[in-house]
Design a protein around this motif. Structure first.
Motif, PDB file in Angstrom:
ATOM      1  N   PRO A  38      54.621   2.567   1.606  1.00 43.59           N
ATOM      2  CA  PRO A  38      53.892   2.129   2.798  1.00 43.59           C
ATOM      3  C   PRO A  38      54.626   1.051   3.581  1.00 43.59           C
ATOM      4  O   PRO A  38      55.296   0.204   2.994  1.00 43.59           O
ATOM      5  CB  PRO A  38      52.598   1.562   2.226  1.00 43.59           C
ATOM      6  CG  PRO A  38      52.987   1.064   0.872  1.00 43.59           C
ATOM      7  CD  PRO A  38      54.001   2.050   0.369  1.00 43.59           C
ATOM      8  N   GLU A  39      54.466   1.108   4.889  1.00 43.93           N
ATOM      9  CA  GLU A  39      54.924  -0.003   5.702  1.00 43.93           C
ATOM     10  C   GLU A  39      53.753  -0.991   5.745  1.00 43.93           C
ATOM     11  O   GLU A  39      52.637  -0.607   6.095  1.00 43.93           O
ATOM     12  CB  GLU A  39      55.249   0.491   7.121  1.00 43.93           C
ATOM     13  CG  GLU A  39      55.883  -0.598   7.937  1.00 43.93           C
ATOM     14  CD  GLU A  39      56.208  -0.166   9.368  1.00 43.93           C
ATOM     15  OE1 GLU A  39      56.176   1.035   9.670  1.00 43.93           O
ATOM     16  OE2 GLU A  39      56.483  -1.071  10.176  1.00 43.93           O
ATOM     17  N   HIS A  45      44.762   4.189   4.658  1.00 44.28           N
ATOM     18  CA  HIS A  45      43.650   5.080   5.003  1.00 44.28           C
ATOM     19  C   HIS A  45      43.649   6.288   4.067  1.00 44.28           C
ATOM     20  O   HIS A  45      44.508   6.425   3.197  1.00 44.28           O
ATOM     21  CB  HIS A  45      43.697   5.449   6.482  1.00 44.28           C
ATOM     22  CG  HIS A  45      45.025   5.972   6.967  1.00 44.28           C
ATOM     23  ND1 HIS A  45      45.603   7.117   6.466  1.00 44.28           N
ATOM     24  CD2 HIS A  45      45.896   5.489   7.897  1.00 44.28           C
ATOM     25  CE1 HIS A  45      46.747   7.340   7.083  1.00 44.28           C
ATOM     26  NE2 HIS A  45      46.963   6.353   7.951  1.00 44.28           N
ATOM     27  N   GLY A  47      44.516   9.220   4.518  1.00 43.82           N
ATOM     28  CA  GLY A  47      45.772   9.982   4.540  1.00 43.82           C
ATOM     29  C   GLY A  47      46.760   9.419   3.527  1.00 43.82           C
ATOM     30  O   GLY A  47      47.444  10.159   2.813  1.00 43.82           O
ATOM     31  N   HIS A  48      46.809   8.100   3.445  1.00 41.76           N
ATOM     32  CA  HIS A  48      47.667   7.476   2.434  1.00 41.76           C
ATOM     33  C   HIS A  48      47.170   7.818   1.029  1.00 41.76           C
ATOM     34  O   HIS A  48      47.977   7.984   0.115  1.00 41.76           O
ATOM     35  CB  HIS A  48      47.693   5.953   2.611  1.00 41.76           C
ATOM     36  CG  HIS A  48      48.368   5.505   3.874  1.00 41.76           C
ATOM     37  ND1 HIS A  48      47.698   4.856   4.877  1.00 41.76           N
ATOM     38  CD2 HIS A  48      49.647   5.640   4.299  1.00 41.76           C
ATOM     39  CE1 HIS A  48      48.542   4.603   5.867  1.00 41.76           C
ATOM     40  NE2 HIS A  48      49.724   5.066   5.547  1.00 41.76           N
ATOM     41  N   THR A 234      55.789  13.268   4.975  1.00 47.44           N
ATOM     42  CA  THR A 234      55.016  14.201   5.785  1.00 47.44           C
ATOM     43  C   THR A 234      55.924  14.953   6.758  1.00 47.44           C
ATOM     44  O   THR A 234      57.068  14.564   7.003  1.00 47.44           O
ATOM     45  CB  THR A 234      53.884  13.456   6.504  1.00 47.44           C
ATOM     46  OG1 THR A 234      54.369  12.191   6.956  1.00 47.44           O
ATOM     47  CG2 THR A 234      52.731  13.199   5.550  1.00 47.44           C
ATOM     48  N   ARG A 263      50.619  16.316   6.690  1.00 47.20           N
ATOM     49  CA  ARG A 263      49.799  15.123   6.563  1.00 47.20           C
ATOM     50  C   ARG A 263      48.333  15.524   6.589  1.00 47.20           C
ATOM     51  O   ARG A 263      47.969  16.566   7.119  1.00 47.20           O
ATOM     52  CB  ARG A 263      50.124  14.114   7.657  1.00 47.20           C
ATOM     53  CG  ARG A 263      49.832  14.579   9.063  1.00 47.20           C
ATOM     54  CD  ARG A 263      50.387  13.623  10.106  1.00 47.20           C
ATOM     55  NE  ARG A 263      49.798  12.308  10.044  1.00 47.20           N
ATOM     56  CZ  ARG A 263      50.493  11.179   9.781  1.00 47.20           C
ATOM     57  NH1 ARG A 263      51.783  11.236   9.571  1.00 47.20           N
ATOM     58  NH2 ARG A 263      49.892  10.028   9.772  1.00 47.20           N
ATOM     59  N   LEU A 264      47.513  14.706   5.998  1.00 51.21           N
ATOM     60  CA  LEU A 264      46.077  14.952   6.039  1.00 51.21           C
ATOM     61  C   LEU A 264      45.524  14.515   7.388  1.00 51.21           C
ATOM     62  O   LEU A 264      45.736  13.379   7.819  1.00 51.21           O
ATOM     63  CB  LEU A 264      45.388  14.167   4.910  1.00 51.21           C
ATOM     64  CG  LEU A 264      43.877  14.055   5.001  1.00 51.21           C
ATOM     65  CD1 LEU A 264      43.205  15.416   4.894  1.00 51.21           C
ATOM     66  CD2 LEU A 264      43.355  13.136   3.900  1.00 51.21           C
ATOM     67  N   MET A 271      43.289   8.333  11.961  1.00 46.08           N
ATOM     68  CA  MET A 271      43.990   7.919  10.766  1.00 46.08           C
ATOM     69  C   MET A 271      45.306   7.257  11.049  1.00 46.08           C
ATOM     70  O   MET A 271      46.097   7.096  10.143  1.00 46.08           O
ATOM     71  CB  MET A 271      44.225   9.142   9.906  1.00 46.08           C
ATOM     72  CG  MET A 271      43.270   9.184   8.767  1.00 46.08           C
ATOM     73  SD  MET A 271      43.831  10.430   7.693  1.00 46.08           S
ATOM     74  CE  MET A 271      42.579  11.626   7.960  1.00 46.08           C
ATOM     75  N   LYS A 273      47.420   3.985  11.779  1.00 45.07           N
ATOM     76  CA  LYS A 273      47.206   2.544  11.629  1.00 45.07           C
ATOM     77  C   LYS A 273      47.131   1.865  12.990  1.00 45.07           C
ATOM     78  O   LYS A 273      46.399   0.906  13.164  1.00 45.07           O
ATOM     79  CB  LYS A 273      48.326   1.935  10.790  1.00 45.07           C
ATOM     80  CG  LYS A 273      48.102   2.120   9.298  1.00 45.07           C
ATOM     81  CD  LYS A 273      49.204   1.473   8.494  1.00 45.07           C
ATOM     82  CE  LYS A 273      50.399   2.372   8.421  1.00 45.07           C
ATOM     83  NZ  LYS A 273      51.428   1.918   7.479  1.00 45.07           N
TER      84      LYS A 273
HETATM   85  P1  ATP Z   1      50.257   5.804  10.212  1.00 50.09           P
HETATM   86  O1  ATP Z   1      50.721   6.818  11.187  1.00 50.09           O
HETATM   87  O2  ATP Z   1      48.828   5.909   9.856  1.00 50.09           O
HETATM   88  O3  ATP Z   1      50.641   4.416  10.572  1.00 50.09           O
HETATM   89  P2  ATP Z   1      52.494   5.948   8.526  1.00 50.09           P
HETATM   90  O4  ATP Z   1      53.063   7.245   8.069  1.00 50.09           O
HETATM   91  O5  ATP Z   1      53.225   5.213   9.580  1.00 50.09           O
HETATM   92  O6  ATP Z   1      50.985   6.182   8.868  1.00 50.09           O
HETATM   93  P3  ATP Z   1      53.331   4.525   6.237  1.00 50.09           P
HETATM   94  O7  ATP Z   1      52.855   3.221   5.739  1.00 50.09           O
HETATM   95  O8  ATP Z   1      54.688   4.629   6.780  1.00 50.09           O
HETATM   96  O9  ATP Z   1      52.280   4.972   7.338  1.00 50.09           O
HETATM   97  O10 ATP Z   1      53.072   5.665   5.163  1.00 50.09           O
HETATM   98  C1  ATP Z   1      53.280   5.554   3.793  1.00 50.09           C
HETATM   99  C2  ATP Z   1      53.298   6.936   3.211  1.00 50.09           C
HETATM  100  O11 ATP Z   1      52.050   7.575   3.411  1.00 50.09           O
HETATM  101  C3  ATP Z   1      54.346   7.788   3.864  1.00 50.09           C
HETATM  102  O12 ATP Z   1      55.037   8.515   2.867  1.00 50.09           O
HETATM  103  C4  ATP Z   1      53.569   8.704   4.746  1.00 50.09           C
HETATM  104  O13 ATP Z   1      54.216   9.928   4.923  1.00 50.09           O
HETATM  105  C5  ATP Z   1      52.249   8.837   3.998  1.00 50.09           C
HETATM  106  N1  ATP Z   1      51.168   9.149   4.907  1.00 50.09           N
HETATM  107  C6  ATP Z   1      50.776   8.454   5.988  1.00 50.09           C
HETATM  108  N2  ATP Z   1      49.774   9.063   6.630  1.00 50.09           N
HETATM  109  C7  ATP Z   1      49.496  10.182   5.930  1.00 50.09           C
HETATM  110  C8  ATP Z   1      48.564  11.246   6.081  1.00 50.09           C
HETATM  111  N3  ATP Z   1      47.697  11.278   7.086  1.00 50.09           N
HETATM  112  N4  ATP Z   1      48.567  12.230   5.158  1.00 50.09           N
HETATM  113  C9  ATP Z   1      49.427  12.205   4.133  1.00 50.09           C
HETATM  114  N5  ATP Z   1      50.340  11.244   3.930  1.00 50.09           N
HETATM  115  C10 ATP Z   1      50.380  10.241   4.816  1.00 50.09           C
END
Ligand code: ATP
Ligand code: MG
Length: 559
Positions: A38-39, A45, A47-48, A234, A263-264, A271, A273
């Motif tokens: 995660p960043e 959420h 999805g994570h 994703t 992604r979910l 979803m 951030k």
């Molecule tokens: P967001 O778009 O919500 O900010 P992100 O992908 O930028 O999400 P990260 O913190 O970079 O958020 O994600 C951490 C991990 O979670 C990554 O491997 C990412 O692919 C996965 N991830 C994020 N959103 C989803 C989702 N909706 N479904 C499945 N995996 C997800």
């Protein structure tokens, strides 16, 4: 619903499991290592949660390990508050990482790796503006062109890259690019930027750095440093895979491999951030853990059990194509879990006073089972008195046929208590009903009913004298449209104005005063509830986790 919705042992392997089993069978890997990256720029959420369940789940299944790696290469948006919340959420979901790591801990190594590319003549410092770089890139149908900076010598590039690090240049003055292919059909291979100058304070490295690696370089090389075997991300990262592989091949680092799944996306919610942060900052919700949010902390506060979220992630499976999952499936998993575990309690939301005219005892303690689904669930005591409260909506003075609740002359059972008959309706001067007077049938006591009377309606109730006042928060979907991300206009235009209804004067049976924060309840005929953190010794606050049935599906059908 995904086809993979059966019991786990009947399930066929998903495509990532197939890859892992093949890699283990051929001896390509002796064991697997995954990571959740995660960043720390927001709360996690649902999805994570999918990604967490997948990464940790695979490691658990194949006896490997999973790192929790904070992908903290962007100093501007990141914060330690987020780091703490992420750790709490992963643990709460039921997973334990083998190592807690930070991409920022690799800044030295990453810089050295970038320097290796410079030394190999594979990277150059470019002084162009970002606009110039963008135009020189060309379009997917037209090749890009290299500028004069690509001609710099290795020595020149080395010095400039050192000077960038030493802070000699302002933000944006220079970038480090890798030399790949300006005509590549993959735009990300047209000499992508791997380092940029940013004079910003970082939440871990403070002011030690003013150059920061770009995502693609940092992510792939962090995977290699940690010897991640299967780097799962994703689908939007599919075009990034070539660069991921290119860096590993050129540097000869550990051959991590990237695999992408869909992604979910879920109905009636957002979803991203970025959008969730907007909802928080603009006070459209009450913080990241508002029970209406799609965040893990929001769902926890709302009373969603971690096991139900894991079950949901399992049921939706691992898809290779984008889809939109019905939030009803998540709610189904929550109900299924809570039906087995929740303590049954009685709470009256809109009280109507009911007087049992022939009940002359001071008090009678009745017993009511905590959970009919659980043989060992035990029972609690409920005080039964002359004056009770029932729901206003459970009484009608002039009732239609087939109305099985209380009406003049009609009989109902009070749950775990007695059958009563309504004899009289008492009104005030304005004609408003203030009380209903009933008689009870002493032989009809639940558990030892010898009355021979059969009634169709069973009502919940509380003793007026013993009931405790409570606030009940009823949540509905935060958005009015199914596919919020693709709906017209701004996503905030679609917020459901009725997503929170507060009932401030509910009457709860006294057992609830003794119950604890983490217990889950079914308020009979009302839904599943959990105590909110805003409860205190003088005021109980409950969140409705989910209704007993899918009321929304009915609404949609009605139109
Ligand atoms: P967001 O778009 O919500 O900010 P992100 O992908 O930028 O999400 P990260 O913190 O970079 O958020 O994600 C951490 C991990 O979670 C990554 O491997 C990412 O692919 C996965 N991830 C994020 N959103 C989803 C989702 N909706 N479904 C499945 N995996 C997800
Ligand atoms: Mg991200």
């Amino acid at each position: 619903m995904s086809k993979n919705s059966g019991m786990s042992e009947e399930k066929s392997l998903n495509f990532i499991e197939e890859i892992i089993e093949a890699d283990l069978a051929t001896g390509k890997h002796q064991s697997i290592t995954t990571r959740f990256p995660p960043e720390p720029n927001g709360y996690l959420h649902i999805g994570h949660a999918k990604s967490i369940c997948l990464n940790f789940g695979l490691a658990n299944k194949y006896g490997g390990s999973t790192n929790l790696r904070f992908d903290d290469t962007n100093p501007v948006t990141e914060d330690t508050e987020y780091v703490e919340s992420i750790k709490e959420d992963v643990r709460w979901l039921g997973f334990e990482w083998s190592k807690e790591l930070y991409a920022s801990d690799y800044f030295d190594q990453l810089y050295a790796l970038a320097m290796q590319l410079v030394e190999k003549g594979l990277a150059y410092v470019d002084d162009s503006t970002s606009e110039e770089i963008a135009t020189q890139k060309g379009t997917p149908t037209h090749p890009g062109t290299r500028n004069q900076f690509a001609q710099r010598t290795v020595e020149e590039n080395k010095q400039l890259f050192l000077d960038m690090k030493a802070g000699k240049y302002p933000d944006g003055a220079k970038v480090l690019r890798v030399k790949i292919d300006m005509a590549s059909p993959n735009m990300l291979l047209r000499d992508p930027i791997i380092y940029r100058i940013k004079h910003a304070h970082h939440h871990r490295t403070a002011d030690a750095w003013c150059v920061y690696p770009m995502y693609d370089f940092a992510h792939g090389q962090s995977d290699s440093i940690e010897k991640i075997t299967h780097s799962i991300c994703t689908l939007e990262f599919v075009p990034h895979r070539d660069l991921y592989d290119w860096c590993i091949n050129q540097l000869g680092t550990f051959p991590s491999k990237q695999y992408e799944f869909a992604r979910l996306n879920m109905t009636y919610t957002v979803m991203s951030k970025r959008k969730l942060l907007q909802l928080v900052n603009e006070h459209l919700v009450n913080g990241w853990d508002d029970p209406r949010m799609s965040t893990i902390s929001g769902m926890r506060r709302r009373g969603y059990p971690a096991a139900a979220i894991r079950e949901f992630c399992d049921r939706i499976g691992v898809a290779k194509r984008e889809n939109l999952i019905d939030v009803g499936l998540l709610e189904f998993c929550v109900r299924e879990n809570l039906n087995k575990t929740a303590q049954r309690r009685m709470v009256v939301f809109n009280p109507l006073k009911l007087v049992i005219t022939n009940f002359d005892n001071e008090l009678e303690m009745l017993s009511s089972e905590n959970n009919p689904e659980d043989e060992n669930g035990g029972a609690r005591e409920m005080p039964f008195c002359k004056e009770l409260f029932i729901e206003q909506e459970d009484f009608m003075e002039v009732a239609p046929k087939k109305y099985f609740r209380l009406a003049p002359g009609q009989m109902v059972r009070l749950k775990s208590a007695y059958i009563i008959k309504c004899d009289e309706v008492i009104k005030d001067a304005n004609g408003n009903i203030t009380e209903v007077h009933c008689t009870y049938i002493p032989e009809s006591r639940s558990g030892s009913d010898s009355s021979g009377i059969h009634v169709k309606g069973t009502l919940h109730w509380v003793s007026a004298k013993h009931a405790i006042q409570a606030e009940v928060r009823l949540y509905d979907r935060l958005f009015k449209v199914e596919d919020v991300a693709n709906a017209e206009g701004d996503f905030k235009d679609h917020i459901n104005p009725d997503s929170l209804q507060i009932i401030s004067n509910a009457y709860a049976e006294p057992a609830l005063a003794k119950d604890t924060m983490d217990q889950q309840f079914q308020f009979l005929r009302k839904g599943y509830f959990v105590i909110d953190k805003e409860s205190n010794s003088t005021k109980l606050v409950f969140n409705r986790t989910v209704t007993l049935k899918d009321a929304w599906a009915k609404e949609v059908k009605k139109g």
